[in-house]
Design an enzyme around this catalytic site. Structure first.
Site, PDB file in Angstrom:
ATOM      1  N   LYS A  14     -85.124 -43.264  10.146  1.00 18.95           N
ATOM      2  CA  LYS A  14     -86.444 -43.490   9.212  1.00 18.95           C
ATOM      3  C   LYS A  14     -87.004 -42.322   8.636  1.00 18.95           C
ATOM      4  O   LYS A  14     -87.068 -42.171   7.416  1.00 18.95           O
ATOM      5  CB  LYS A  14     -87.661 -44.293   9.851  1.00 18.95           C
ATOM      6  CG  LYS A  14     -87.260 -45.579  10.833  1.00 18.95           C
ATOM      7  CD  LYS A  14     -88.573 -45.999  11.581  1.00 18.95           C
ATOM      8  CE  LYS A  14     -89.075 -44.982  12.564  1.00 18.95           C
ATOM      9  NZ  LYS A  14     -88.270 -44.965  13.750  1.00 18.95           N
ATOM     10  N   ARG A  89     -96.051 -49.957  14.958  1.00 19.14           N
ATOM     11  CA  ARG A  89     -95.086 -50.286  16.141  1.00 19.14           C
ATOM     12  C   ARG A  89     -95.501 -51.298  17.056  1.00 19.14           C
ATOM     13  O   ARG A  89     -94.571 -51.576  18.072  1.00 19.14           O
ATOM     14  CB  ARG A  89     -95.371 -49.019  17.050  1.00 19.14           C
ATOM     15  CG  ARG A  89     -94.187 -47.715  16.354  1.00 19.14           C
ATOM     16  CD  ARG A  89     -94.645 -46.582  17.183  1.00 19.14           C
ATOM     17  NE  ARG A  89     -93.315 -45.694  17.450  1.00 19.14           N
ATOM     18  CZ  ARG A  89     -93.019 -44.613  16.739  1.00 19.14           C
ATOM     19  NH1 ARG A  89     -93.562 -44.393  15.635  1.00 19.14           N
ATOM     20  NH2 ARG A  89     -92.061 -43.909  17.229  1.00 19.14           N
ATOM     21  N   ARG A 128     -80.724 -34.078  17.308  1.00 21.02           N
ATOM     22  CA  ARG A 128     -81.642 -33.715  15.986  1.00 21.02           C
ATOM     23  C   ARG A 128     -82.334 -32.519  16.310  1.00 21.02           C
ATOM     24  O   ARG A 128     -82.628 -32.228  17.205  1.00 21.02           O
ATOM     25  CB  ARG A 128     -82.638 -35.011  16.365  1.00 21.02           C
ATOM     26  CG  ARG A 128     -83.935 -34.688  14.992  1.00 21.02           C
ATOM     27  CD  ARG A 128     -84.655 -35.877  14.800  1.00 21.02           C
ATOM     28  NE  ARG A 128     -85.333 -36.722  15.743  1.00 21.02           N
ATOM     29  CZ  ARG A 128     -85.935 -37.679  15.661  1.00 21.02           C
ATOM     30  NH1 ARG A 128     -86.023 -38.378  14.525  1.00 21.02           N
ATOM     31  NH2 ARG A 128     -86.956 -38.076  16.947  1.00 21.02           N
ATOM     32  N   ARG A 161     -87.330 -31.605  19.466  1.00 23.26           N
ATOM     33  CA  ARG A 161     -88.442 -32.218  19.645  1.00 23.26           C
ATOM     34  C   ARG A 161     -88.512 -32.451  21.220  1.00 23.26           C
ATOM     35  O   ARG A 161     -87.335 -32.799  21.928  1.00 23.26           O
ATOM     36  CB  ARG A 161     -88.599 -33.540  19.078  1.00 23.26           C
ATOM     37  CG  ARG A 161     -89.083 -33.351  17.933  1.00 23.26           C
ATOM     38  CD  ARG A 161     -88.997 -34.547  16.822  1.00 23.26           C
ATOM     39  NE  ARG A 161     -89.595 -35.951  17.685  1.00 23.26           N
ATOM     40  CZ  ARG A 161     -89.798 -37.220  17.123  1.00 23.26           C
ATOM     41  NH1 ARG A 161     -89.499 -37.068  15.902  1.00 23.26           N
ATOM     42  NH2 ARG A 161     -90.239 -37.920  17.831  1.00 23.26           N
ATOM     43  N   ARG A 172     -88.354 -44.210  25.135  1.00 24.96           N
ATOM     44  CA  ARG A 172     -88.807 -44.480  23.707  1.00 24.96           C
ATOM     45  C   ARG A 172     -88.079 -46.109  23.399  1.00 24.96           C
ATOM     46  O   ARG A 172     -88.548 -46.691  22.667  1.00 24.96           O
ATOM     47  CB  ARG A 172     -88.414 -43.565  22.902  1.00 24.96           C
ATOM     48  CG  ARG A 172     -89.435 -42.340  23.176  1.00 24.96           C
ATOM     49  CD  ARG A 172     -88.991 -41.158  22.582  1.00 24.96           C
ATOM     50  NE  ARG A 172     -89.012 -40.915  20.939  1.00 24.96           N
ATOM     51  CZ  ARG A 172     -88.311 -40.397  20.334  1.00 24.96           C
ATOM     52  NH1 ARG A 172     -87.445 -39.297  21.130  1.00 24.96           N
ATOM     53  NH2 ARG A 172     -88.332 -40.291  18.983  1.00 24.96           N
TER      54      ARG A 172
END
Ligand code: AMP
Length: 221
Positions: A14, A89, A128, A161, A172
């Site tokens: 996203k 969400r 990431r 992160r 998550r």
């Protein structure tokens, strides 16, 4: 002029797709995750309240995120359209969003659901890297920066992160799955949902999103 929501699990791309779409369509990219991380970094009241939820991979309470969004949608740059990433969400947030936009005489034109498998999500998130300065995303193997640890775009320092650790990633995904089916139905019922498989190459996914954006632009002649 188009108002788009990108929906999908963490790791669907996203963020990456939103940045490129925003550039190509000259629209602002509104990421609730980026806005929250900025608040944490700046040590604001909101940031202090949000931090623990974020580190555990839980959702920040709806009310806090809604206040932040009302402020963001009050800015002038959203008048010509926007790309919304990371919100809504859950159904409550979807309804809140409709209300915020309605107050400003706006509505969502199109919702793109980036369908992604769990294996791909974990691979993407665990590798990431994010720029501490401009929030651009990279990946240790899929999309490495030209210079290790340094952002290609602004030379900022890249970091991992805290919620991109395998245990938190799994949480998550669970949080996401609990809510997504209802959200998909909500946007299907209003004929706004377009589903794309997002496991593959980011460039191909972007082209498909651009085609959909052209077809669904309310100002299209
Ligand atoms: P993201 O960058 O979209 O993966 O979001 C990172 C974290 O920020 C999430 O795991 C949540 O803790 C929080 N967050 C982002 N967007 C929302 C939202 N719409 N509602 C609640 N929490 C959110």
């Amino acid at each position: 002029m188009i108002r788009i929501i990108l929906l999908g699990p963490p790791g669907a791309g996203k963020g990456t797709q939103s940045v490129k779409l925003a550039q190509q369509l000259s629209l602002p990219h509104i990421s609730t995750g980026d806005l929250l991380r900025q608040n944490v970094k700046d040590g604001t009241e909101l940031g202090k309240e949000a931090k623990d939820y974020m580190n555990k991979g839980q959702l920040v309470p709806d009310e806090l995120v809604a206040q932040m969004l009302v402020k963001r949608f009050g800015m002038d740059d959203v008048k010509g359209g926007f790309i919304l990433d990371g919100y809504p969400r859950n159904i409550n947030q979807a309804k809140t969003l409709d209300g915020i936009l309605k107050d400003k005489k706006m509505a969502i034109d199109m919702v793109i659901y980036l369908d992604t498998s769990d294996v791909v999500i974990i691979q993407r998130l665990s590798g990431r890297l994010v720029c501490s300065s401009c929030a651009a995303n990279f990946h240790k193997t899929n999309m490495p920066p030209k210079v290790s640890g340094v952002c290609d775009l602004c030379k900022g320092k890249l970091y991992q992160r805290t919620d991109d650790k395998e245990e938190t990633i799994k949480n998550r995904i669970v949080v996401y799955k609990n809510e997504v089916a209802a959200l998909i139905k909500y946007y299907q019922d209003s004929n706004k949902l377009h589903s794309l498989n997002a496991d593959g190459d980011a460039g191909i996914v972007l082209n498909k999103i651009m085609e959909l954006a052209k077809e669904n632009d309310p100002l299209k002649v």
